[in-house]
Design a protein around this motif. Structure first.
Motif, short mmCIF file in Angstrom:
data_model
loop_
_atom_site.label_atom_id
_atom_site.label_comp_id
_atom_site.label_asym_id
_atom_site.label_seq_id
_atom_site.Cartn_x
_atom_site.Cartn_y
_atom_site.Cartn_z
N PRO A 206 0.66 -9.82 -7.59
CA PRO A 206 -0.15 -9.28 -6.49
C PRO A 206 -0.02 -7.77 -6.41
CG PRO A 206 1.20 -11.14 -5.76
CD PRO A 206 1.68 -10.78 -7.12
N MET A 207 -1.06 -7.12 -5.99
CA MET A 207 -1.04 -5.66 -5.91
C MET A 207 -0.16 -5.17 -4.77
SD MET A 207 -4.32 -3.12 -5.93
CE MET A 207 -4.13 -1.35 -6.15
N PHE A 208 -0.12 -5.93 -3.65
CA PHE A 208 0.68 -5.53 -2.49
C PHE A 208 1.57 -6.68 -2.04
CE2 PHE A 208 -3.43 -3.15 -1.90
CZ PHE A 208 -2.93 -1.89 -2.25
N PRO A 209 2.59 -7.02 -2.82
CA PRO A 209 3.48 -8.12 -2.42
C PRO A 209 4.40 -7.70 -1.27
CG PRO A 209 4.31 -7.06 -4.39
CD PRO A 209 2.99 -6.41 -4.10
N PHE A 210 4.71 -8.62 -0.40
CA PHE A 210 5.68 -8.35 0.66
C PHE A 210 6.24 -9.67 1.15
CE2 PHE A 210 2.04 -9.53 3.08
CZ PHE A 210 2.46 -9.92 4.33
N ASP A 211 7.36 -9.60 1.85
CA ASP A 211 8.03 -10.79 2.36
C ASP A 211 7.71 -10.97 3.84
OD1 ASP A 211 9.32 -11.35 -0.08
OD2 ASP A 211 10.88 -9.88 0.36
N ALA A 212 7.31 -12.19 4.20
CA ALA A 212 7.06 -12.50 5.60
C ALA A 212 7.04 -14.00 5.78
CB ALA A 212 5.72 -11.91 6.06
N SER A 291 6.43 -3.10 6.69
CA SER A 291 6.92 -2.71 8.02
C SER A 291 7.90 -1.56 7.95
CB SER A 291 7.59 -3.91 8.72
OG SER A 291 6.71 -5.00 8.82
N SER A 292 7.62 -0.62 7.06
CA SER A 292 8.55 0.49 6.85
C SER A 292 8.08 1.80 7.49
CB SER A 292 8.76 0.70 5.34
OG SER A 292 7.54 1.02 4.70
N LEU A 293 7.05 1.75 8.31
CA LEU A 293 6.55 2.96 8.95
C LEU A 293 6.85 2.94 10.44
CD1 LEU A 293 3.00 3.34 7.30
CD2 LEU A 293 5.08 4.59 6.73
N ALA A 294 7.22 4.10 10.97
CA ALA A 294 7.43 4.21 12.42
C ALA A 294 6.10 4.14 13.14
CB ALA A 294 8.13 5.54 12.74
N LEU A 295 6.15 3.74 14.40
CA LEU A 295 4.92 3.56 15.17
C LEU A 295 4.09 4.84 15.23
CD1 LEU A 295 5.90 1.29 18.19
CD2 LEU A 295 4.39 0.75 16.28
N ARG A 296 4.75 5.97 15.45
CA ARG A 296 4.00 7.22 15.57
C ARG A 296 3.30 7.56 14.25
NH1 ARG A 296 6.62 11.27 13.11
NH2 ARG A 296 8.84 10.99 12.60
N VAL A 297 3.92 7.21 13.13
CA VAL A 297 3.30 7.47 11.82
C VAL A 297 2.09 6.56 11.65
CG1 VAL A 297 3.65 7.41 9.33
CG2 VAL A 297 5.50 8.19 10.83
N VAL A 298 2.20 5.30 12.08
CA VAL A 298 1.08 4.37 11.96
C VAL A 298 -0.09 4.83 12.83
CG1 VAL A 298 0.33 2.00 12.36
CG2 VAL A 298 2.60 2.45 11.42
N PHE A 346 3.11 -8.92 8.55
CA PHE A 346 2.23 -10.09 8.54
C PHE A 346 0.96 -9.81 9.33
CE2 PHE A 346 0.99 -13.75 11.23
CZ PHE A 346 0.40 -14.53 10.25
N TRP A 347 1.09 -9.21 10.50
CA TRP A 347 -0.07 -8.91 11.32
C TRP A 347 -0.92 -7.80 10.71
CZ3 TRP A 347 -1.14 -12.71 14.17
CH2 TRP A 347 -0.13 -13.49 14.77
N ALA A 348 -0.28 -6.91 9.94
CA ALA A 348 -1.07 -5.91 9.20
C ALA A 348 -1.98 -6.59 8.19
CB ALA A 348 -0.13 -4.93 8.50
N MET A 349 -1.47 -7.61 7.49
CA MET A 349 -2.29 -8.36 6.55
C MET A 349 -3.44 -9.05 7.27
SD MET A 349 -1.25 -11.61 4.15
CE MET A 349 -0.87 -12.56 5.62
N ILE A 350 -3.17 -9.62 8.45
CA ILE A 350 -4.22 -10.27 9.22
C ILE A 350 -5.29 -9.26 9.64
CG2 ILE A 350 -4.71 -11.56 11.32
CD1 ILE A 350 -3.18 -13.10 9.14
N GLY A 351 -4.88 -8.07 10.02
CA GLY A 351 -5.83 -7.02 10.38
C GLY A 351 -6.71 -6.62 9.20
#
Length: 560
Positions: A206-212, A291-298, A346-351
Motif C-alpha cells: 500500500p502507498m500509505f500503510p498505517f496501524d489502526a 497521527s504524528s502531527l500536532a493539532l495546530r499543524v493539522v 483512522f478517522w483521517a482515512m475515513i475523511g
C-alpha cells in the motif's frame, strides 16, 4: 472485446512506463528547483533551506508552465481528468502526441517547483493519451478509442497509487459513461498489467500503510457517516470556491499565460508559512494517517493547503486534484477524530473516502480507494458509510462535481448518473400506432397525387395489397416526383414504388433498433408487420419514439 483486451495489454504497459517517468521527472524537478542538483532520488521540499527564496521557486516553475501552455498546447492546463472526459465525449477520444508529452512535463515542473498538486490527474491524462495515440494507429471507432483511452488512464492511476480496484471504479463512475463488456474487459486487462508491472518499477505494498484498530461497531459506523456529512459540505465549498477563483482570474487584464505565475505568488507565501503545503504532499498524507502531527499543524495544513491549492488550480496551472483532496479530507477527519473514539489516523482515512466521494461524485471509487491505498480493507464498511453520506450531501448542495463543472462552463453539460435507456425497455407493439392509415397497391398514381395534395396528414404511408400485406412505402417526396411528370399517372402504386431497401420491423423488435433504422434509412415512419404474412399491424414514427421517454419520466416522477 477480445481484440481490444489484447491491445489494452500494450496500453497498460505504456501507461505504467509513463507513470514511472512522471514520478522520476517530479523527483528530478524537485531536486533541481529546491536543491540545485541533477538527481531523480526521492526528496521532500520541507528539507530544503532556501528561506525567503521559497516564495520565488513556485513562481519560476509556473512561468515555465504558462509558456508551455501558451506556445505548446493549452490542453495541458487544469486538472487532467476534465480534459480526458471532454476528449472522450466531444473529441472522439482523440488526444495528440503534443499533449502526451507536454502534460507530464508541465506537471512535473509544476509539482517539482512546489505546486500543491498530485500526480494522478497528469498521469490519467498521460495514460489516456498513450491509449488514444495507440488506438489511432488502427482503424477503430470512437467508442473503441474511448475504451483504450480509459484503459490507459486507469492503468496510469494503478501504477501511481497501487489501487487497481479503485482505478477500475474511477473509470466506470467518471470516465467511461457506460458499462459494457467491450469496455470493461479491456479496462481490467490494462489495470492488471499495470498492477503486475508496478512492483519492479515503482514499489510494492500500500502507498500509505498505517496501524489502526477498527472493531465493527454502530458507534464507528455512525461516526463515519457524520464525517461523510462534514466532508460532503467541505467538498461543496471547495468546488464552489475553486470556480469562483477561476472567475476572478478571468477578469484579470493580462493574458492567461501569466495567470499561473500570479497564482504561484500565493503558493510561495503559503510555503513561507508552512512548507508542508508545497508539492504533492504525500508525506503529509502519511503523517495524518500515522497521527504524528500536532493539532495546530493539522489546522494550518488544512487552511493554508486549501487556499494555495484553490488559487493555484484556479489560475489554470497543471496538476491533479486527488492528492490535495486527500490532504483536506484527511485533515478534516483527523480533527473530527479528536472528538470520536479510536485513533485519529483512522478517522483521517475515513475523511479521505468522504471527500473523494463528495468532490468527484464517485462514491464507490472513494470508498475503495481509501481502503486500497492504506491496505485496510477491513475498514470498507466505514469508508462506504462516509462516501455514501458525503455523496448525498454533495448532490443536494451543488449541481455538478468538481470535474464536470469545468466542462459545463464551456457549454457542455454532463450527467454522471447511470440509467437504462428508455429505448431499450420497450418493444414496437407497446408504443406503435395501431391500425394505421394505408394506401392500396392498385391505387393509381394520379389518385395518390390528389390524395397527398388534399387529404394526407402524414409524410408517408404504407402500401398494402388486398390482404393488408406490406408492398412498399410512398411519401410526399414521391408525390413531388410524380408531379414533375417522371411517372405515368395511370400506373398503379405497386408498379411505381420499388420495395428495394424497404424498411419494416416486427412487433417484438426493440424500439432502439427501430430508432437506428429511422436514422439509417431516413424514413420517419416505419411499418410494423406480422412476421409471416407481412400484414401491417402498426406504424412507429419519431413521435411514437418519444412516448418511451414520456413513460420513463412518468415512472421517475409520478407518485400514486
Amino acid at each position: 472485446m477480445l481484440l481490444l483486451a489484447v491491445m489494452a495489454l500494450v496500453v497498460g504497459i505504456g501507461a505504467t512506463g509513463g507513470a514511472w517517468l512522471l514520478i522520476r521527472a517530479i523527483a528530478l524537478m524537485t531536486n533541481l528547483f529546491w536543491f540545485g542538483r541533477l538527481s531523480t532520488a526521492p526528496t521532500e521540499i520541507i528539507d530544503s533551506a532556501l528561506g525567503f527564496g521559497t516564495m520565488f521557486v513556485p513562481v519560476l516553475g509556473s512561468l515555465f508552465v504558462g509558456v508551455m501552455a501558451r506556445f505548446g498546447s493549452d490542453k495541458i492546463r487544469g486538472h487532467g481528468i476534465p480534459e480526458a472526459i471532454e476528449a472522450i465525449l466531444f473529441g472522439e477520444s482523440r488526444l495528440s502526441l503534443k499533449v502526451a508529452v507536454l502534460k507530464p512535463v508541465s506537471s512535473a515542473i509544476s509539482i517539482g517547483s512546489g505546486g500543491p498538486f498530485g500526480a494522478e490527474g497528469p498521469i490519467i491524462m498521460t495514460g489516456g493519451a498513450i491509449g488514444s495515440l495507440f488506438a489511432q494507429r488502427f482503424r477503430l471507432s470512437a467508442a473503441e478509442r474511448k475504451t483504450l483511452l480509459v484503459a490507459g488512464a486507469a492503468a496510469g492511476m494503478t501504477a501511481i497509487f497501487n489501487t487497481p480496484l479503485a482505478a477500475i471504479l474511477l473509470a466506470i463512475e467518471v470516465l467511461l459513461f457506460e458499462w459494457k463488456p467491450r469496455s470493461f474487459v479491456p479496462l481490467v486487462a490494462a489495470v492488471l498489467v499495470a498492477w503486475t508491472a508496478r512492483p519492479s518499477l515503482i514499489g510494492v505494498g500500500p502507498m500509505f500503510p498505517f496501524d489502526a484498530a477498527m472493531p465493527a461497531s454502530a458507534e464507528l459506523a455512525g461516526g463515519a457517516a457524520a464525517i461523510g456529512i462534514v466532508t460532503g459540505l467541505l467538498s461543496a465549498f471547495i468546488s464552489s470556491t475553486l470556480y469562483l477563483t477561476e472567475d476572478l482570474f478571468q477578469r484579470l487584464p493580462v493574458h492567461w499565460m501569466w495567470w499561473p505565475a500570479i497564482g504561484a505568488v500565493a503558493v510561495g507565501i503559503g510555503g513561507l508559512i508552512d512548507k508542508h503545503v508545497l508539492g504533492a504532499g504525500y508525506a503529509s498524507i502519511q503523517a495524518l494517517l500515522d497521527s504524528s502531527l500536532a493539532l495546530r499543524v493539522v489546522i494550518a495544513l488544512m487552511v493554508v493547503k486549501a487556499l494555495v491549492w484553490l488559487i493555484a488550480l484556479g489560475s489554470g496551472t497543471s496538476g491533479g486534484v486527488l492528492a490535495p483532496l486527500l490532504i483536506l479530507g484527511g485533515a478534516a477527519g483527523y480533527l473530527a477524530g479528536q472528538m470520536l473514539p479510536g485513533d485519529a489516523g483512522f478517522w483521517a482515512m475515513i475523511g479521505m473516502a468522504g471527500i473523494l466521494s463528495g468532490a468527484m461524485r464517485a462514491p464507490l471509487m472513494g470508498a475503495l480507494f481509501a481502503a486500497e491505498v492504506t491496505g485496510h480493507f477491513d475498514a470498507l464498511p466505514f469508508t462506504v458509510a462516509a462516501a455514501g453520506s458525503a455523496y448525498a450531501v454533495s448532490v443536494l448542495l451543488i449541481r455538478r462535481s468538481i470535474l464536470t463543472e469545468k466542462i459545463a462552463r464551456r457549454g457542455r453539460h454532463i450527467v454522471q448518473e447511470y440509467s437504462v435507456d428508455p429505448l431499450a425497455l420497450f418493444q414496437a407493439d407497446q408504443i406503435m400506432t395501431r391500425d394505421p392509415a394505408t394506401l392500396k397497391g392498385d391505387l393509381r398514381v394520379g389518385e395518390a397525387l390528389d390524395f397527398f395534395q388534399t387529404r394526407a396528414t402524414h409524410r408517408s404511408y404504407p402500401i398494402v395489397d388486398e390482404e393488408g400485406s406490406l408492398i412498399g412505402l410512398v411519401s410526399r417526396t414521391d408525390a413531388l416526383r410524380w408531379q414533375a411528370g417522371e411517372t405515368l399517372l395511370t400506373a398503379t402504386l405497386s408498379d411505381a414504388i420499388s420495395d428495394a431497401g424497404l424498411p419494416f420491423a416486427y412487433p417484438d423488435a426493440p424500439i432502439g433498433a427501430i430508432a437506428d433504422l429511422i436514422v439509417e434509412t431516413g424514413f420517419g415512419r416505419i411499418p410494423i408487420v406480422e412476421p409471416v404474412s407481412r400484414r401491417v399491424v402498426g406504424i412507429l414514427s419519431r413521435q411514437d419514439l418519444l412516448k418511451a421517454r414520456k413513460f420513463h419520466r412518468i415512472a421517475e416522477d409520478r407518485r400514486n
